[in-house]
Each structure stands twice: as structure tokens, then as C-alpha cells.
Design a protein around this motif. Structure first.
Motif, mmCIF file in Angstrom:
data_model
loop_
_atom_site.group_PDB
_atom_site.id
_atom_site.type_symbol
_atom_site.label_atom_id
_atom_site.label_comp_id
_atom_site.label_asym_id
_atom_site.label_seq_id
_atom_site.Cartn_x
_atom_site.Cartn_y
_atom_site.Cartn_z
ATOM 1 N N ALA A 51 0.816 -1.219 0.000
ATOM 2 C CA ALA A 51 0.000 0.000 0.000
ATOM 3 C C ALA A 51 0.847 1.266 0.000
ATOM 4 O O ALA A 51 0.373 2.331 -0.422
ATOM 5 C CB ALA A 51 -0.928 0.005 1.212
ATOM 6 N N ARG A 52 2.061 1.158 0.484
ATOM 7 C CA ARG A 52 2.962 2.318 0.539
ATOM 8 C C ARG A 52 4.192 2.110 -0.332
ATOM 9 O O ARG A 52 5.281 2.611 -0.033
ATOM 10 C CB ARG A 52 3.357 2.602 2.000
ATOM 11 C CG ARG A 52 2.213 3.145 2.856
ATOM 12 C CD ARG A 52 1.739 4.484 2.348
ATOM 13 N NE ARG A 52 0.634 5.042 3.111
ATOM 14 C CZ ARG A 52 -0.642 4.944 2.766
ATOM 15 N NH1 ARG A 52 -0.982 4.271 1.672
ATOM 16 N NH2 ARG A 52 -1.590 5.494 3.495
ATOM 17 N N ASN A 53 3.990 1.366 -1.423
ATOM 18 C CA ASN A 53 5.037 1.168 -2.427
ATOM 19 C C ASN A 53 6.344 0.657 -1.826
ATOM 20 O O ASN A 53 7.427 1.045 -2.250
ATOM 21 C CB ASN A 53 5.284 2.466 -3.202
ATOM 22 C CG ASN A 53 4.073 2.893 -4.006
ATOM 23 O OD1 ASN A 53 3.434 2.077 -4.669
ATOM 24 N ND2 ASN A 53 3.727 4.179 -3.922
ATOM 25 N N TRP A 54 6.215 -0.185 -0.829
ATOM 26 C CA TRP A 54 7.346 -0.862 -0.184
ATOM 27 C C TRP A 54 8.313 0.103 0.499
ATOM 28 O O TRP A 54 9.489 -0.201 0.682
ATOM 29 C CB TRP A 54 8.064 -1.774 -1.185
ATOM 30 C CG TRP A 54 7.187 -2.920 -1.583
ATOM 31 C CD1 TRP A 54 6.223 -2.925 -2.539
ATOM 32 C CD2 TRP A 54 7.149 -4.220 -0.996
ATOM 33 N NE1 TRP A 54 5.582 -4.138 -2.590
ATOM 34 C CE2 TRP A 54 6.135 -4.961 -1.656
ATOM 35 C CE3 TRP A 54 7.882 -4.840 0.033
ATOM 36 C CZ2 TRP A 54 5.831 -6.285 -1.321
ATOM 37 C CZ3 TRP A 54 7.581 -6.159 0.346
ATOM 38 C CH2 TRP A 54 6.558 -6.858 -0.326
ATOM 39 N N ASN A 55 7.802 1.258 0.867
ATOM 40 C CA ASN A 55 8.579 2.209 1.656
ATOM 41 C C ASN A 55 8.366 1.859 3.126
ATOM 42 O O ASN A 55 7.253 2.005 3.653
ATOM 43 C CB ASN A 55 8.118 3.643 1.360
ATOM 44 C CG ASN A 55 8.901 4.685 2.124
ATOM 45 O OD1 ASN A 55 8.932 4.689 3.348
ATOM 46 N ND2 ASN A 55 9.542 5.579 1.378
ATOM 47 N N VAL A 56 9.398 1.395 3.794
ATOM 48 C CA VAL A 56 9.259 0.884 5.158
ATOM 49 C C VAL A 56 8.839 1.969 6.131
ATOM 50 O O VAL A 56 8.007 1.741 7.018
ATOM 51 C CB VAL A 56 10.569 0.217 5.624
ATOM 52 C CG1 VAL A 56 10.471 -0.195 7.098
ATOM 53 C CG2 VAL A 56 10.879 -1.003 4.762
ATOM 54 N N VAL A 57 9.388 3.161 5.990
ATOM 55 C CA VAL A 57 9.055 4.254 6.911
ATOM 56 C C VAL A 57 7.563 4.587 6.817
ATOM 57 O O VAL A 57 6.857 4.693 7.827
ATOM 58 C CB VAL A 57 9.907 5.505 6.617
ATOM 59 C CG1 VAL A 57 9.421 6.693 7.471
ATOM 60 C CG2 VAL A 57 11.374 5.233 6.892
ATOM 61 N N ARG A 58 7.067 4.747 5.597
ATOM 62 C CA ARG A 58 5.661 5.078 5.397
ATOM 63 C C ARG A 58 4.747 3.910 5.787
ATOM 64 O O ARG A 58 3.659 4.106 6.332
ATOM 65 C CB ARG A 58 5.421 5.480 3.947
ATOM 66 C CG ARG A 58 6.121 6.766 3.539
ATOM 67 C CD ARG A 58 5.972 7.038 2.050
ATOM 68 N NE ARG A 58 4.562 7.220 1.706
ATOM 69 C CZ ARG A 58 4.034 6.866 0.554
ATOM 70 N NH1 ARG A 58 4.779 6.256 -0.361
ATOM 71 N NH2 ARG A 58 2.750 7.078 0.311
ATOM 72 N N SER A 59 5.202 2.700 5.522
ATOM 73 C CA SER A 59 4.409 1.521 5.889
ATOM 74 C C SER A 59 4.324 1.379 7.401
ATOM 75 O O SER A 59 3.274 1.011 7.940
ATOM 76 C CB SER A 59 5.045 0.255 5.284
ATOM 77 O OG SER A 59 5.087 0.334 3.879
#
Length: 283
Positions: A51-59
Motif C-alpha cells: 500500500a505504501r510502495n514498499w517504503n518501510v518508513v511510510r508503511s
């Protein structure tokens, strides 16, 4: 001192890189409650990353907000008696038939809206989502929506407050749960409302929406590719002579409440299992 960013080099097709992202997200969350551990399985972490394009911080931020929302609202504790009045007209229910891949199908019929309670409508949506998810077969984590607009007029339009909160819950706390949605027999007048609602829907979900019309054979083929017409009810252009029966559905949901309680470690009284979800039309 500073972490090196690898987002631009991430390869979604590389299983090792995906697993590394999942592990990174799990570590970023830190210690979780027993409920949090139950919720945050590997499939869940992958959905939030997707859902957050595999961005760990945003996820991480998204998932932490969902954990807080679940702790505050406790959606897994909603029981059928809390929402049964909302379901009396069959405006939303878990279908007795799956799609061709076994995904749970959720039927929504906005023209059958029977209450004006914002809280009640949102609570019933959440209850239905939780029930549909627990009903998914192993290996499936997405559902199908069949939204029937037969009889819909502007008088049935969802208040913007309810629509906004519903979309927020769906997108922020149930990410990557929608496989595909069919908007069945939407009238021309719905187009104006849809233009407003589109602003509340993320682009990825918009691509999953399909307008289909009973009298348009080509559009119906889109739905038939996903749902076998032999199991699809006649009212939705299929061949199955079944209709929503509130009494039978109530029995099923009461039984499902036991499964939900068992899954989350709660307790509810035993009930007699229902005989079926739907009843056939008399010929």
C-alpha cells in the motif's frame, strides 16, 4: 549515523528483497501486544508495504496508525446483535458464493439503505469487512465487491461524512484487501456522485472498479470472468435462484461470531448452526 536508502533499487520480483523489507518493517514496529502480534502476520506486513510502495518508513507509520485504530475501536469485538438492525434489508452482506478463485464476495445494495445512523452504518461496514476477511480461504487475502445500484436515486446518496469515514477506514486500515469491484446497473444520475467519491479513492483502487450492466452483454462478460454465472444470483445477471434472507443470514452471522471470538481469543455462547445462508425462490 545515517541509514542508506535502497528504495530506488528495490526489485519487487526479488523474493529475498521483499522478505528483507518485511523483516525491516517487523523490526521497526518493535514489541507488540498479543493482539498486535496476531494481526501483524507476514501477509499483513506485505499488504501494508504494498500500500505504501514498499517504503518501510511510510508503511510503519500506516500500520502503527491501524494498530491504534484497532485498539481504540476494537473491530473484532463487534457482534451480530450490535449491527443486525442495519442488515435487515440486505443492503450489505457476505455472499454465499465465492468468485472463481475462491475469494469472498461482499454484496452492497445502496438503494436498500434503511437507517440514517452514521455510527451504525460505519460499524456495520467494519463488521462485514472483518467477517469477510475471516471467511477467506487459505492463500487468499483479497475480496470482491458487487455493488448493486438497482433502484438507486440521489435520495440514496451516502452522506459525505459517512462516505469520507468509510473510505478512510477502507484505505487506511484494510489496505490491499480489494481484489476487484463491480458497480452493477449504476444509473446515469450516479455519475455526478461518483465524480465526488472518486476524490476519496486512491488511484490504485480506482483501477479495480468496473461498471457492468445487465443489458450489456460485453460488460457482463467482465463479471463472468471473475464470478461463474451458475453461482451468481439471477438478480445480478446470473443463473442462481437465491435471494437474501435476513433470518438465515442472522443465524450464519451468529455462528460466525463464535469463529471470530475463537480466532481473537474471546468467548461467546454456543448457538445452533444455521441450515443455510440463502433460500431459493419459489418457482
Amino acid at each position: 549515523m545515517f541509514q542508506r536508502k535502497h528504495t530506488s533499487h528495490f526489485n519487487l520480483d526479488d523474493a529475498e528483497q521483499r522478505q528483507a523489507k518485511i523483516n525491516e518493517l517487523r523490526d521497526a514496529l518493535g514489541p507488540l501486544s498479543a493482539h498486535g502480534e496476531k494481526y501483524c502476520n507476514e501477509a499483513c506486513l506485505e499488504r501494508y508495504l504494498e500500500a505504501r510502495n514498499w517504503n518501510v518508513v511510510r508503511s510503519t507509520k500506516m500500520l502503527e496508525q491501524s494498530l491504534k485504530w484497532r485498539a481504540d475501536n476494537r473491530p473484532e469485538t463487534i457482534r451480530w446483535p450490535d449491527v443486525s438492525a442495519e442488515a435487515e434489508t440486505g443492503k450489505m452482506y457476505r455472499a454465499s458464493f465465492p468468485d472463481r478463485d475462491g475469494k469472498t464476495v461482499v454484496v452492497m445494495r445502496p438503494a436498500k439503505q434503511n437507517t440514517s445512523s452514521h455510527e451504525g452504518q460505519v460499524q456495520y461496514l467494519v463488521y462485514t469487512l472483518e467477517n469477510a476477511i475471516l471467511s477467506l480461504p487459505e492463500g487468499q487475502d483479497k475480496m470482491v465487491w458487487l455493488i448493486d445500484f438497482t433502484g438507486w436515486t440521489l435520495a440514496h446518496a451516502t452522506p459525505i461524512k459517512t462516505a469520507r469515514e468509510s473510505m478512510s477506514i477502507l484505505q487506511n486500515h484494510y489496505p490491499e484487501r480489494l481484489g476487484i469491484a463491480f458497480l452493477f446497473n449504476a444509473p446515469k444520475v450516479f455519475e455526478a456522485s461518483f465524480k465526488v467519491l472518486k476524490r476519496l479513492v486512491d488511484p490504485k483502487s480506482l483501477k479495480k472498479l468496473n461498471f457492468v450492466y445487465k443489458e450489456n452483454e460485453e460488460s457482463m462478460k467482465i463479471m463472468y470472468r471473475h464470478i461463474d454465472p451458475e453461482v451468481l444470483p439471477v438478480e445480478f445477471g446470473g443463473q442462481n435462484n437465491v435471494v437474501y434472507n435476513h433470518e438465515e443470514y442472522s443465524k450464519l452471522m451468529t455462528k460466525d461470531d463464535i469463529k471470530t471470538a475463537s480466532f481473537w481469543g474471546h468467548s461467546v455462547p454456543e448457538v445452533t448452526p444455521p441450515s443455510s445462508l440463502v433460500v431459493a425462490k419459489e418457482s
